[in-house]
Motif scaffolding. Structure first.
Motif, PDB file in Angstrom:
ATOM      1  N   LEU A 131       0.836  -1.206   0.000  1.00 40.63           N
ATOM      2  CA  LEU A 131       0.000   0.000   0.000  1.00 40.63           C
ATOM      3  C   LEU A 131       0.867   1.251   0.000  1.00 40.63           C
ATOM      4  O   LEU A 131       0.591   2.215  -0.725  1.00 40.63           O
ATOM      5  N   PHE A 132       1.927   1.233   0.800  1.00 40.96           N
ATOM      6  CA  PHE A 132       2.858   2.361   0.848  1.00 40.96           C
ATOM      7  C   PHE A 132       3.473   2.614  -0.521  1.00 40.96           C
ATOM      8  O   PHE A 132       3.541   3.757  -0.998  1.00 40.96           O
ATOM      9  N   HIS A 133       3.897   1.550  -1.182  1.00 36.76           N
ATOM     10  CA  HIS A 133       4.545   1.705  -2.485  1.00 36.76           C
ATOM     11  C   HIS A 133       3.559   2.138  -3.565  1.00 36.76           C
ATOM     12  O   HIS A 133       3.903   2.945  -4.433  1.00 36.76           O
ATOM     13  N   LEU A 134       2.340   1.614  -3.514  1.00 42.68           N
ATOM     14  CA  LEU A 134       1.331   2.044  -4.493  1.00 42.68           C
ATOM     15  C   LEU A 134       0.980   3.517  -4.291  1.00 42.68           C
ATOM     16  O   LEU A 134       0.806   4.259  -5.263  1.00 42.68           O
ATOM     17  N   THR A 135       0.889   3.943  -3.039  1.00 45.14           N
ATOM     18  CA  THR A 135       0.613   5.358  -2.748  1.00 45.14           C
ATOM     19  C   THR A 135       1.758   6.233  -3.236  1.00 45.14           C
ATOM     20  O   THR A 135       1.542   7.297  -3.824  1.00 45.14           O
ATOM     21  N   GLY A 136       2.993   5.767  -3.011  1.00 42.62           N
ATOM     22  CA  GLY A 136       4.156   6.516  -3.500  1.00 42.62           C
ATOM     23  C   GLY A 136       4.165   6.626  -5.012  1.00 42.62           C
ATOM     24  O   GLY A 136       4.458   7.691  -5.571  1.00 42.62           O
ATOM     25  N   ALA A 168       1.535   6.535  -6.986  1.00 33.25           N
ATOM     26  CA  ALA A 168       0.471   7.466  -7.369  1.00 33.25           C
ATOM     27  C   ALA A 168       0.908   8.912  -7.161  1.00 33.25           C
ATOM     28  O   ALA A 168       0.637   9.790  -7.993  1.00 33.25           O
ATOM     29  N   LEU A 169       1.617   9.163  -6.058  1.00 29.48           N
ATOM     30  CA  LEU A 169       2.105  10.518  -5.787  1.00 29.48           C
ATOM     31  C   LEU A 169       3.109  10.959  -6.847  1.00 29.48           C
ATOM     32  O   LEU A 169       3.067  12.107  -7.316  1.00 29.48           O
TER      33      LEU A 169
END
Length: 199
Positions: free
Chosen positions: A117-122, A124-125
């Motif tokens: 989740l952290f990597h997917l959010t990163g 997307a950012l």
């Protein structure tokens, strides 16, 4: 016969349970990330030589190198974005690991999913920043934006803006691939636990 699928996680065989980074990237991306990082390092060396030349020229010969201040300000931005993806791959992004370290020990499947989740959010950012940076690049080329002063020293800004886009793109791709690896690891750990392993 030993079933290695129960003992070795996919694409992360050399990674310890407590280490989520330094995982192998696909061959082409690995060399691209390493190449951008090396280019950033060479840029730092060139910048150091330029600054020293300016200091020697200014103090010893009263002849400073023109444009050093402008080049340094542009270079810092370019170097950061050249080395951004390798910083991520090596796990040197600033973050708080207290809860994640606990999860890795007590609930490794949840830890792997949280990292995904952290990597997917990163990722997307990075894509949001990439989209926001495209307009300024186009405008910079259109108006021939530069730093410095007419008749003294002028340096175009668009090459650094282009480097930003390249760095953001590679970093976004690295984030996505790390997330995919996290999900694979979570699936492997869940399968190992279901099969009676120590996950």
């Amino acid at each position: 016969m030993t079933d290695h699928s129960r003992t070795t996680p996919p694409s992360a065989a050399h990674v310890g349970a407590a280490d989520a980074y330094n995982r192998p990237l696909p061959w082409g991306l690995h060399w691209l990330v390493q190449g951008l990082n090396a280019l950033g390092t060479l840029w730092i060396i060139a910048l150091m030589l330029l600054i020293n030349a300016d200091i020697i020229g200014r103090t010893g010969f009263n002849a400073p190198v023109r444009g050093v201040t402008e080049l340094v300000s542009l270079s810092i931005v370019g170097i950061v974005f050249l080395q951004l993806a390798d910083t991520l791959r090596a796990g040197r992004f600033t973050r708080a690991d207290v809860m994640l370290d606990w999860l890795k020990r007590e609930h490794p499947v949840a830890a792997a999913r949280l990292q995904a989740l952290f990597h997917l959010t990163g990722g997307a950012l990075m894509l949001v920043i990439l989209w926001a940076a495209w307009g300024p690049l186009v405008e910079s080329v259109r108006i021939r934006e530069y730093v410095g002063a007419l008749g003294d020293f002028m340096a175009p800004v668009w090459p650094v803006r282009l480097i930003m886009l390249v760095g953001l793109s590679v970093t976004a791709l690295t984030f996505v691939l790390l997330a995919f690896d996290d999900l694979q690891r979570a699936r492997w750990l869940a399968g190992r636990r279901a099969g009676g392993g120590d996950a």
